[in-house]
Design an enzyme around this catalytic site. Structure first.
Site, PDB file in Angstrom:
ATOM      1  N   ASP A 155       0.848  -1.196   0.000  1.00  0.00           N
ATOM      2  CA  ASP A 155       0.000   0.000   0.000  1.00  0.00           C
ATOM      3  C   ASP A 155       0.883   1.245   0.000  1.00  0.00           C
ATOM      4  O   ASP A 155       1.830   1.359   0.792  1.00  0.00           O
ATOM      5  CB  ASP A 155      -0.896  -0.007   1.246  1.00  0.00           C
ATOM      6  CG  ASP A 155      -1.929   1.106   1.204  1.00  0.00           C
ATOM      7  OD1 ASP A 155      -2.997   0.888   0.633  1.00  0.00           O
ATOM      8  OD2 ASP A 155      -1.640   2.189   1.763  1.00  0.00           O
ATOM      9  N   ASP A 204      -2.764   9.673 -10.139  1.00  0.00           N
ATOM     10  CA  ASP A 204      -2.813   8.614 -11.159  1.00  0.00           C
ATOM     11  C   ASP A 204      -1.416   8.302 -11.687  1.00  0.00           C
ATOM     12  O   ASP A 204      -1.061   7.137 -11.908  1.00  0.00           O
ATOM     13  CB  ASP A 204      -3.718   9.037 -12.312  1.00  0.00           C
ATOM     14  CG  ASP A 204      -5.191   9.032 -11.943  1.00  0.00           C
ATOM     15  OD1 ASP A 204      -5.532   8.493 -10.868  1.00  0.00           O
ATOM     16  OD2 ASP A 204      -6.000   9.562 -12.732  1.00  0.00           O
ATOM     17  N   ASN A 247      -2.907  13.056  -3.401  1.00  0.00           N
ATOM     18  CA  ASN A 247      -4.052  13.543  -4.183  1.00  0.00           C
ATOM     19  C   ASN A 247      -4.469  14.949  -3.751  1.00  0.00           C
ATOM     20  O   ASN A 247      -4.762  15.815  -4.586  1.00  0.00           O
ATOM     21  CB  ASN A 247      -5.238  12.589  -4.045  1.00  0.00           C
ATOM     22  CG  ASN A 247      -5.141  11.397  -4.977  1.00  0.00           C
ATOM     23  OD1 ASN A 247      -4.576  11.493  -6.069  1.00  0.00           O
ATOM     24  ND2 ASN A 247      -5.700  10.263  -4.558  1.00  0.00           N
ATOM     25  N   HIS A 301      -5.450  14.831  -8.505  1.00  0.00           N
ATOM     26  CA  HIS A 301      -5.711  13.434  -8.861  1.00  0.00           C
ATOM     27  C   HIS A 301      -4.934  12.983 -10.092  1.00  0.00           C
ATOM     28  O   HIS A 301      -4.611  11.805 -10.224  1.00  0.00           O
ATOM     29  CB  HIS A 301      -7.219  13.220  -9.062  1.00  0.00           C
ATOM     30  CG  HIS A 301      -7.989  13.254  -7.773  1.00  0.00           C
ATOM     31  ND1 HIS A 301      -8.044  12.183  -6.923  1.00  0.00           N
ATOM     32  CD2 HIS A 301      -8.720  14.242  -7.194  1.00  0.00           C
ATOM     33  CE1 HIS A 301      -8.782  12.488  -5.867  1.00  0.00           C
ATOM     34  NE2 HIS A 301      -9.209  13.740  -6.007  1.00  0.00           N
ATOM     35  N   GLU A 317      -5.005   2.379  -3.819  1.00  0.00           N
ATOM     36  CA  GLU A 317      -3.537   2.403  -3.887  1.00  0.00           C
ATOM     37  C   GLU A 317      -2.923   1.128  -3.306  1.00  0.00           C
ATOM     38  O   GLU A 317      -1.747   1.098  -2.943  1.00  0.00           O
ATOM     39  CB  GLU A 317      -2.998   3.630  -3.142  1.00  0.00           C
ATOM     40  CG  GLU A 317      -3.209   3.637  -1.653  1.00  0.00           C
ATOM     41  CD  GLU A 317      -4.564   4.182  -1.201  1.00  0.00           C
ATOM     42  OE1 GLU A 317      -4.686   4.540  -0.022  1.00  0.00           O
ATOM     43  OE2 GLU A 317      -5.499   4.253  -2.043  1.00  0.00           O
TER      44      GLU A 317
END
Length: 304
Positions: free
Chosen positions: A177, A194, A185, A190, A220
């Protein structure tokens, strides 16, 4: 293109072979239906076949029927050669599964035209198979990272669990993770988030073997499956991934972003054989221990 000839008459067989080689075909020659059937079921079998109607062992129509009854999806284009002139006989051949027929004696130019039709159909089938495989692959992949998606990675896990148990081998699993991903973010946007996910996926793939699997488990979070990998092996892979993620800042459209990853390791071996669900739970529990221990670290499940 490879083409099969099944013809028991030697002179006609030689004539047909010479003509096809002249046209650039790779010719596989057989003398009876049984030999032809064996070749058509081999690896890299010809996809075009010219079969004589009357042959020892298995005749042309029966060979057509067997070809069409096969379960696999590779199509063989079949042309029957026959001296039969009656409509009833020709219907019998076509109903047996032949794609086309040619009556003896035939004109060479007519054979060439009919084979072109067969080649076009085979080429079209190849394009359809390639398109089907492309869409199957696309449906199994996460659209952002191109890793396996949630459903597919769990399917792979179940398959590898069964194989490990059957062969008496270990299976390692890593739940990974990205640390503080929400902050990324919120701070960078965002699109940058990404980009971080894509780069993380690329970096993880460089640290595993060709037969290992990585999937985007959700958000994630990633699941790594390591066949034939015990506790020390899985720990080593997890540590390599952690170091690869944190060694350099990620280059994104919003600039350089520092990223770290926490990882939980669990293993199923003969000494402690887990099912797929319990293995994921154990790895996930170890991941939360890594998070609680300060992040950017590897933890191993108890007993695993």
């Amino acid at each position: 293109m490879k083409i099969l000839i099944a013809e028991d008459e030697p002179a006609f067989r030689r004539l047909l072979t010479d003509v096809l080689i002249k046209w650039g075909y790779e010719v596989v020659v057989t003398k009876d239906g049984a030999e032809a059937w064996h070749i058509l079921n081999s690896d890299d079998a010809p996809k075009l076949a010219i079969l004589d109607w009357m042959m020892p062992g298995i005749d042309g129509p029966e060979l057509c029927r067997r070809i069409r009854r096969r379960a696999h999806g590779v199509y063989t284009y079949v042309m029957l050669l026959t001296s039969q002139q009656g409509d009833k006989d020709l219907v019998t051949g076509m109903e047996a599964g032949a794609d086309d027929y040619l009556t003896k004696p035939f004109r060479v130019s007519e054979l060439r035209v009919r084979l072109r039709t067969g080649r076009r159909i085979i080429d079209l089938q190849n394009e359809l198979i390639a398109a089907r495989e492309f869409f199957q692959e696309k449906a199994a992949r996460d659209s952002l990272t191109r890793l396996w998606n949630h459903e597919e990675i769990l399917s792979i896990l179940s398959h590898e669990m069964a194989r490990a148990e059957r062969e008496g081998k270990c299976l390692g699993a890593i739940m990974a993770d990205l640390d503080h991903f929400k902050r990324i973010n919120d701070r960078y946007g965002h699109l940058a988030g990404d980009s971080v996910l894509r780069v993380a996926a690329e970096k993880m793939l460089t640290q595993v073997r060709a037969y290992d699997s990585i999937g985007r488990y959700g958000g994630e979070e990633f699941l790594v499956i390591l066949p034939d990998c015990g506790r020390q092996c899985a720990m080593a892979f997890a540590e390599r991934i952690r170091q690869r993620i944190s060694e350099k800042e990620f280059n994104t459209s919003e600039g350089m972003i520092p990223v770290t990853m926490s990882l939980g390791v669990a293993v199923s071996c003969r000494e402690q054989r887990l099912n797929a669900t319990d293995l994921v739970k154990a790895a996930d529990k170890a991941l939360y221990a890594a998070k609680g221990g300060g992040r950017n670290r590897v933890e191993v499940a108890e007993g695993g």
